[in-house]
Write a protein that holds these residues in place. Structure first.
Motif, PDB file in Angstrom:
ATOM      1  N   MET A 291       0.811  -1.192   0.000  1.00 38.26           N
ATOM      2  CA  MET A 291       0.000   0.000   0.000  1.00 38.26           C
ATOM      3  C   MET A 291       0.858   1.260   0.000  1.00 38.26           C
ATOM      4  N   ALA A 292       2.060   1.169   0.488  1.00 39.51           N
ATOM      5  CA  ALA A 292       2.902   2.365   0.559  1.00 39.51           C
ATOM      6  C   ALA A 292       3.259   2.864  -0.831  1.00 39.51           C
ATOM      7  N   ARG A 293       3.370   1.978  -1.792  1.00 38.27           N
ATOM      8  CA  ARG A 293       3.655   2.438  -3.143  1.00 38.27           C
ATOM      9  C   ARG A 293       2.460   3.151  -3.741  1.00 38.27           C
ATOM     10  N   VAL A 294       1.260   2.723  -3.403  1.00 36.45           N
ATOM     11  CA  VAL A 294       0.073   3.450  -3.845  1.00 36.45           C
ATOM     12  C   VAL A 294       0.036   4.818  -3.185  1.00 36.45           C
ATOM     13  N   ASP A 295       0.491   4.914  -1.947  1.00 36.08           N
ATOM     14  CA  ASP A 295       0.543   6.212  -1.276  1.00 36.08           C
ATOM     15  C   ASP A 295       1.478   7.162  -2.013  1.00 36.08           C
ATOM     16  N   SER A 296       2.594   6.652  -2.514  1.00 39.64           N
ATOM     17  CA  SER A 296       3.490   7.532  -3.259  1.00 39.64           C
ATOM     18  C   SER A 296       2.839   7.965  -4.568  1.00 39.64           C
ATOM     19  N   LEU A 297       1.984   7.113  -5.150  1.00 39.17           N
ATOM     20  CA  LEU A 297       1.264   7.522  -6.346  1.00 39.17           C
ATOM     21  C   LEU A 297       0.262   8.625  -6.041  1.00 39.17           C
ATOM     22  N   ILE A 298      -0.312   8.596  -4.847  1.00 35.98           N
ATOM     23  CA  ILE A 298      -1.235   9.653  -4.457  1.00 35.98           C
ATOM     24  C   ILE A 298      -0.488  10.982  -4.316  1.00 35.98           C
ATOM     25  N   PHE A 299       0.750  10.934  -3.822  1.00 36.78           N
ATOM     26  CA  PHE A 299       1.569  12.150  -3.790  1.00 36.78           C
ATOM     27  C   PHE A 299       1.809  12.666  -5.208  1.00 36.78           C
ATOM     28  N   PHE A 300       2.076  11.750  -6.144  1.00 37.24           N
ATOM     29  CA  PHE A 300       2.270  12.154  -7.534  1.00 37.24           C
ATOM     30  C   PHE A 300       1.002  12.790  -8.099  1.00 37.24           C
ATOM     31  N   LEU A 301      -0.153  12.165  -7.828  1.00 41.19           N
ATOM     32  CA  LEU A 301      -1.409  12.698  -8.340  1.00 41.19           C
ATOM     33  C   LEU A 301      -1.686  14.104  -7.808  1.00 41.19           C
ATOM     34  N   THR A 302      -1.512  14.300  -6.508  1.00 40.03           N
ATOM     35  CA  THR A 302      -1.779  15.627  -5.948  1.00 40.03           C
ATOM     36  C   THR A 302      -0.757  16.650  -6.455  1.00 40.03           C
ATOM     37  N   GLY A 303       0.481  16.229  -6.638  1.00 41.86           N
ATOM     38  CA  GLY A 303       1.494  17.134  -7.175  1.00 41.86           C
ATOM     39  C   GLY A 303       1.176  17.573  -8.586  1.00 41.86           C
ATOM     40  N   PHE A 304       0.822  16.614  -9.450  1.00 43.73           N
ATOM     41  CA  PHE A 304       0.471  16.976 -10.817  1.00 43.73           C
ATOM     42  C   PHE A 304      -0.812  17.810 -10.867  1.00 43.73           C
ATOM     43  N   ALA A 305      -1.769  17.505  -9.993  1.00 44.71           N
ATOM     44  CA  ALA A 305      -3.006  18.301  -9.953  1.00 44.71           C
ATOM     45  C   ALA A 305      -2.689  19.750  -9.578  1.00 44.71           C
ATOM     46  N   GLN A 306      -1.813  19.945  -8.617  1.00 43.93           N
ATOM     47  CA  GLN A 306      -1.447  21.310  -8.228  1.00 43.93           C
ATOM     48  C   GLN A 306      -0.708  22.031  -9.350  1.00 43.93           C
ATOM     49  N   LEU A 307       0.159  21.300 -10.052  1.00 45.25           N
ATOM     50  CA  LEU A 307       0.884  21.928 -11.161  1.00 45.25           C
ATOM     51  C   LEU A 307      -0.051  22.279 -12.309  1.00 45.25           C
ATOM     52  N   ILE A 308      -1.036  21.417 -12.581  1.00 43.49           N
ATOM     53  CA  ILE A 308      -2.006  21.695 -13.643  1.00 43.49           C
ATOM     54  C   ILE A 308      -2.861  22.901 -13.276  1.00 43.49           C
ATOM     55  N   ILE A 309      -3.322  22.949 -12.034  1.00 44.84           N
ATOM     56  CA  ILE A 309      -4.126  24.089 -11.592  1.00 44.84           C
ATOM     57  C   ILE A 309      -3.294  25.371 -11.631  1.00 44.84           C
ATOM     58  N   ALA A 310      -2.023  25.280 -11.239  1.00 47.45           N
ATOM     59  CA  ALA A 310      -1.155  26.467 -11.245  1.00 47.45           C
ATOM     60  C   ALA A 310      -0.941  26.992 -12.661  1.00 47.45           C
ATOM     61  N   SER A 311      -0.935  26.116 -13.643  1.00 47.32           N
ATOM     62  CA  SER A 311      -0.738  26.586 -15.019  1.00 47.32           C
ATOM     63  C   SER A 311      -1.981  27.279 -15.572  1.00 47.32           C
ATOM     64  N   GLU A 312      -3.139  27.051 -14.959  1.00 45.82           N
ATOM     65  CA  GLU A 312      -4.386  27.648 -15.441  1.00 45.82           C
ATOM     66  C   GLU A 312      -4.805  28.895 -14.665  1.00 45.82           C
ATOM     67  N   ILE A 313      -4.184  29.153 -13.524  1.00 45.96           N
ATOM     68  CA  ILE A 313      -4.596  30.277 -12.681  1.00 45.96           C
ATOM     69  C   ILE A 313      -3.942  31.562 -13.164  1.00 45.96           C
ATOM     70  N   GLU A 314      -4.739  32.635 -13.139  1.00 49.27           N
ATOM     71  CA  GLU A 314      -4.252  33.937 -13.599  1.00 49.27           C
ATOM     72  C   GLU A 314      -3.440  34.673 -12.529  1.00 49.27           C
ATOM     73  N   THR A 315      -3.754  34.464 -11.260  1.00 48.31           N
ATOM     74  CA  THR A 315      -3.076  35.172 -10.174  1.00 48.31           C
ATOM     75  C   THR A 315      -1.663  34.617 -10.017  1.00 48.31           C
ATOM     76  N   ALA A 316      -0.673  35.472 -10.109  1.00 46.93           N
ATOM     77  CA  ALA A 316       0.718  35.033 -10.102  1.00 46.93           C
ATOM     78  C   ALA A 316       1.141  34.459  -8.755  1.00 46.93           C
ATOM     79  N   LEU A 317       0.698  35.070  -7.670  1.00 45.46           N
ATOM     80  CA  LEU A 317       1.112  34.600  -6.345  1.00 45.46           C
ATOM     81  C   LEU A 317       0.546  33.212  -6.047  1.00 45.46           C
ATOM     82  N   VAL A 318      -0.718  33.019  -6.337  1.00 45.37           N
ATOM     83  CA  VAL A 318      -1.340  31.715  -6.097  1.00 45.37           C
ATOM     84  C   VAL A 318      -0.710  30.660  -6.997  1.00 45.37           C
TER      85      VAL A 318
END
Length: 110
Positions: A1-28
């Motif tokens: 299960m720990a390897r699936v947990d590391s995949l969840i870290f990857f998923l949340t990281g990529f989700a944050q990077l995708i959201i950051a590329s779409e946001i207009e506010t520079a600080l956020v």
């Protein structure tokens, strides 16, 4: 299960990077890029940490709610066996892996 947990870290990281590329506010966007990159780094760290120390975890870590106590017919000793069907294990690992791969492709495409 720990390897699936590391995949969840990857998923949340990529989700944050995708959201950051779409946001207009520079600080956020800057904050989300930093935390997303940190989550990807944590995913890599936990993936390598678990792979390196796998033998230490296998003897000490057991999910008792998913194990069955079985007597070995040769030695007569009791041992725990995982009663989870193979299909459930495949979905448990295949789903997050596929989602992580798709998220990485989407992030690279943007």
């Amino acid at each position: 299960m720990a390897r699936v947990d590391s995949l969840i870290f990857f998923l949340t990281g990529f989700a944050q990077l995708i959201i950051a590329s779409e946001i207009e506010t520079a600080l956020v966007a800057l904050i989300l890029q930093g935390t997303g990159s940190g989550m990807l780094a944590l995913g890599v760290y936990f993936l390598f940490f678990v792979a390196r120390n796998h033998k230490e975890f296998t003897d000490r870590y057991s999910k008792s709610e998913k194990t069955v106590l079985v007597r070995d017919p040769v030695t007569g000793e009791l041992r725990r066996e995982d009663a989870t069907p193979v299909v459930n294990k495949a979905v448990m690992y295949g789903g997050p892996t596929a989602l992580t791969f798709l998220a990485a492709l989407f992030w690279l495409a943007n």
